[in-house]
Write an enzyme that holds these catalytic residues in place. Structure first.
Site, mmCIF file in Angstrom:
data_model
loop_
_atom_site.group_PDB
_atom_site.id
_atom_site.type_symbol
_atom_site.label_atom_id
_atom_site.label_comp_id
_atom_site.label_asym_id
_atom_site.label_seq_id
_atom_site.Cartn_x
_atom_site.Cartn_y
_atom_site.Cartn_z
ATOM 1 N N TYR A 1 -10.210 -0.979 2.578
ATOM 2 C CA TYR A 1 -9.821 -1.327 3.945
ATOM 3 C C TYR A 1 -9.464 -0.087 4.762
ATOM 4 O O TYR A 1 -8.901 0.871 4.238
ATOM 5 C CB TYR A 1 -8.641 -2.307 3.955
ATOM 6 C CG TYR A 1 -9.080 -3.742 4.156
ATOM 7 C CD1 TYR A 1 -9.644 -4.151 5.368
ATOM 8 C CD2 TYR A 1 -8.955 -4.683 3.141
ATOM 9 C CE1 TYR A 1 -10.059 -5.456 5.557
ATOM 10 C CE2 TYR A 1 -9.370 -5.995 3.328
ATOM 11 C CZ TYR A 1 -9.923 -6.374 4.539
ATOM 12 O OH TYR A 1 -10.336 -7.667 4.730
ATOM 13 N N ASP A 33 0.771 -1.239 0.000
ATOM 14 C CA ASP A 33 0.000 0.000 0.000
ATOM 15 C C ASP A 33 0.802 1.290 0.000
ATOM 16 O O ASP A 33 0.239 2.355 -0.241
ATOM 17 C CB ASP A 33 -0.969 -0.006 1.182
ATOM 18 C CG ASP A 33 -2.116 -0.982 0.969
ATOM 19 O OD1 ASP A 33 -2.335 -1.380 -0.184
ATOM 20 O OD2 ASP A 33 -2.780 -1.349 1.945
#
Length: 816
Positions: A503, A415
């Site tokens: 998320y 990420d």
């Protein structure tokens, strides 16, 4: 884990005495229950009669500094402070001036893949030796520097370049950021995902798909692309690492979903593979199409198969967006009468001080910042006069999926490739943080806007009563002393939440009153789903009519630069083993053995020895200490690392994308501090698996001596997640709390929370004559001095039957 879908979106024994005296001793044990009962009754009485909480007492004397809060940027930022808005403006002015003309930069509104533009800027912290010389030895203030990532689509071939721009706030020079451990320039195919690229992908691939097969999409999915009214399709990309592609070529799978809340739970099963290499969008193409589980080598091949009837046609209806749609967060069911939830109250105001980006709480002090690239970072963490850690911060978040379809099977999300810190925003009082929290913004300069962008409520800071005693003991019997002592675990928490598309990751940095620090990571948000078919069954459960939620592995990596009583430290384990002892002398039976545990010290001499993989068969303590600093008994003063969030990386070494997160091979690694090993990952990790820009394994493989050196700990946490129906609509946090703790270990003479103003003691005024009553002492009140309270009655039943007496007791305790 999914990724963003359209061009406009980026990114936790009663020792009973006989006779009449027994009842008096029981009173001590039950007193705490009466206190809790009294608090509840008193609060109800006050709220009912007054409609509000009672006013806070006056502040204790000489406490004017405590409770002061200034969440603004500092006009004179220190060495750890993020680049301020004014500094970013001066940086921007320099970058577009003649002094930086060699960068050939265009302004954000002109940014495109085939030009040179600034992608992101971040503070480049000074070298540690320079900072310590400044902080500890009154040396010169280190120069503030900016790290600038530039996409050079104007070059042939196009590349990514990183620069150091200095001095800030009045830069005069820029140099390539060259380090032994990092490549620079970086292949263009490895660049992080950004808004400019997504916009060009939309124009080149997305609109082209509508032109070629828009009618087929409409017939199959009852929705369209572009001018589609209220029945639209959207996409999100799945990056393919160069380790999978087999070359420094940029490719992504794109999944087509319904554009409804939440799109990640509404896949259609239509996918296409985009070849998106280089800076010329006219050369982008679609290499594969998957429809109904069948694969085609081009859009035209699929179109021909569809129109000739050579493929089984799909017929789906557009989801009805109603209040009870399973993927929404709308309240379900009928409204139920309910009392309001408990609230956190600060009766005397805040007990911490925030001075821009420096926090003081009890004996703790630390600085913090939000790195655009790696997220939350803490520095110079002090307890009393001692530096416990120089740096504690997030390095990376990764999620590796499994599946039958190639988007799920081949895509592993790392990420930092979407700039972690920029995703911390808009924390909600009462939802994400207590309403009493202080909210702190962060400011970034990126491709997104012409001027620096301030993200509100990036952090929240608050003190919290955990509801669990930090320590307590009740000695009930007279023979034991007949007393109670304890303190609630009131802690300070610095929190941020990173929402990386579907998320949400909650990160807490927790400071306890006993000198312990804890770091916690919690996952929540929407799960990633694929369109159900039987081939997916071994990768997850079917959760709804058309969706399956894929098995995945969440992984987190943290840097912990501990400085235990200086920078000359050792890493030692206390290995717990077993031994057989001859006890025939005690039992009188020759040969009798007794098995028990003992420990041995195991000093780790090199980095490879210190690369730790958890093994249940070899339990151990992990200790960092300065060998020159010991107790009066010759015991090293140390800090212990307690890991409560470990997981095992089960992928084969160097297979697929495993090497991209080589740090996940170890639950902990310990290396010698080097300024060019400042981070374990890079923003290029989404694509650079074939030739990593940063290879963490090399930090270990050079096998430096780590005895009496400045040590850095690298801690990995994670959890495997096989989603289930209770993860709909979003994943709850219970059971998902991962943490590690830094615990004092023979560091203090005793538990430092013995000085806590929150302590409570209860004892008989005259233990030899319990009839004389009980003395209740609470150490924190409006005067800052201990409060002694004689209870109005020694008869417990009086408190149970007389609420007024309970209220009277609470007032005497100084708690109302």
């Amino acid at each position: 884990m999914t990724r963003e879908a359209n061009k406009d979106t980026q990114y936790s024994s009663i020792a009973k005495k006989g006779g009449g005296a027994g009842r008096k001793w029981m009173f001590v044990s039950l007193l705490l229950g009466a206190i809790a009962l009294g608090l509840l009754i008193a609060l109800v009485v006050v709220i009912t009669k007054l409609g509000k909480l009672p006013a806070a007492p006056e502040s204790p004397p000489n406490s004017s500094a405590e409770g002061q809060v200034d969440a603004s940027e500092s006009p004179n930022p220190g060495v750890f402070h993020d680049l301020t808005r004014s500094e970013l403006l001066s940086l921007q002015e320099y970058l577009y001036s003649d002094k930086a003309s060699d960068l050939n930069l265009v302004r954000p509104d002109k940014a495109a893949l085939n030009v040179s533009y600034v992608f992101i800027t971040d503070l480049l912290p000074p070298n540690k030796t320079d900072v310590l010389g400044h902080l500890d030895d009154n040396g010169p203030t280190p120069v503030r520097r900016a790290r600038v990532v530039v996409f050079r689509g104007d070059k042939t071939p196009p590349v990514v370049e990183e620069y150091i721009v200095q001095p800030i706030p009045n830069p005069t020079r820029h140099d390539l950021f060259n380090l032994r451990t990092r490549r620079n320039p970086i292949p263009f195919a490895y660049r992080p995902i950004g808004r400019v690229e997504l916009a060009e992908l939309y124009e080149s691939l997305w609109t082209g798909l509508q032109e070629d097969i828009g009618d087929i999409l409409k017939e199959s999915y009852d929705a369209g692309i572009g001018e589609c009214g209220d029945k639209c399709l959207t996409y999100y990309p799945h990056p393919m690492s160069s380790a999978i592609v087999g070359a420094d070529t940029r490719k992504m799978w794109f999944e087509i979903n319904y554009y409804v809340p939440y799109y990640g739970l509404h896949p259609t099963g239509f996918l296409f593979l985009g070849q998106i290499d280089g800076s010329d969008k006219s050369k982008f193409s679609i290499e594969k199409v998957i429809y109904g589980g069948e694969s085609f080598n081009s859009v035209q091949e699929f179109k021909t198969a569809y129109t000739t009837g050579a493929v089984t046609k799909i017929k789906l209806e557009f989801p009805k967006v109603v209040k009870n749609l399973f993927s929404t967060l709308d309240y379900r069911g009928d409204a139920k009468p309910s009392k309001r939830a408990p609230q956190l109250v600060e009766p005397d105001g805040k007990r911490y001080t925030l001075n821009h980006r420096q926090v003081k709480y009890m004996d703790w002090q630390f600085d913090f910042r939000m790195s655009a690239l790696t997220g939350p970072q803490l520095y110079n963490i002090m307890y009393g006069k001692d530096r416990i850690a120089y740096e504690v911060g997030l390095q990376e978040i990764a999620v590796f999926y499994s599946g039958a379809n190639p988007a799920a099977r081949l895509t592993d999300f790392v990420d930092s490739g979407v700039l972690l810190g920029t995703h911390a925003k808009s924390l909600v009082p009462g939802g994400d943080c207590p309403e009493t929290a202080t909210f702190i913004p962060a400011t970034f300069l990126s491709e997104l806007t012409e001027e620096p962008q301030t993200v509100q409520r990036s952090f929240c800071l608050f003190e919290q009563n955990t509801g669990v005693p930090l320590r307590r003991h009740l000695s009930y019997a007279v023979s034991e002393g007949a007393f109670y002592g304890g303190v609630m675990d009131n802690v300070l928490i610095l929190r941020t939440i990173l929402t990386v598309v579907n998320y949400d990751y909650i990160f807490d940095f927790i400071f306890h009153q006993n000198g312990a620090m804890e770091v916690r990571a919690v996952s929540t948000g929407y799960i990633y789903t694929t369109f159900y078919n039987q081939a997916e069954d071994k990768y997850g459960f079917r959760l709804n009519e058309n969706i399956l939620a894929n098995l995945h592995h969440h992984m987190f990596h943290f840097k912990v630069d501990l400085d235990v009583l200086g920078t000359s430290n050792r890493y030692e384990t206390l290995d717990i083993e077993t031994e057989d002892l001859d006890i025939s002398g005690e039992t009188g039976t020759p040969g009798d053995k007794y098995n028990q545990i003992f420990y041995t010290k195991n000093l780790k001499n090199t980095e490879t020895e210190a690369a730790y993989k958890f093994n249940f068969d070899t339990p151990k303590y992990h200790i960092i200490h300065n060998n020159a600093e010991k107790t009066s008994f010759g015991v090293p003063k140390a800090y212990r690392i307690q890991m409560n969030g470990m997981s095992k990386q089960t992928l084969k070494k160097d297979s697929g994308n495993e090497a991209t997160v080589s740090w996940s091979r170890y639950q902990m690694a310990v290396t010698k501090y080097k300024h060019d090993e400042f981070g374990s990952s890079s923003p290029y990790k989404m694509f650079d698996g074939r030739s990593p820009v940063v290879n963490f394994q090399e930090y270990i493989d050079d096998n430096d001596n780590i005895v009496d050196e400045d040590l850095v700990l690298w801690l990995a946490m994670g959890v495997h997640h096989i989603p289930h129906t209770e993860d709909l609509p979003i994943t709850p946090t219970p059971g998902a709390h991962l943490s590690f703790a830094l615990l004092p270990y023979n560091y203090f003479k005793e538990d430092p929370s013995m000085t806590s103003p929150d302590s409570i003691t209860i004892a008989h005024k005259d233990p030899t004559n319990p009839q004389n009553g009980v003395l209740f002492r609470r150490y924190h009140n409006a005067t800052g001095r201990p409060t002694n309270v004689n209870l109005p009655s020694d008869n417990l039943s009086d408190y149970e039957d007389n609420p007024d007496l309970v209220l009277q007791s609470r007032k005497k305790f100084g708690l109302l």
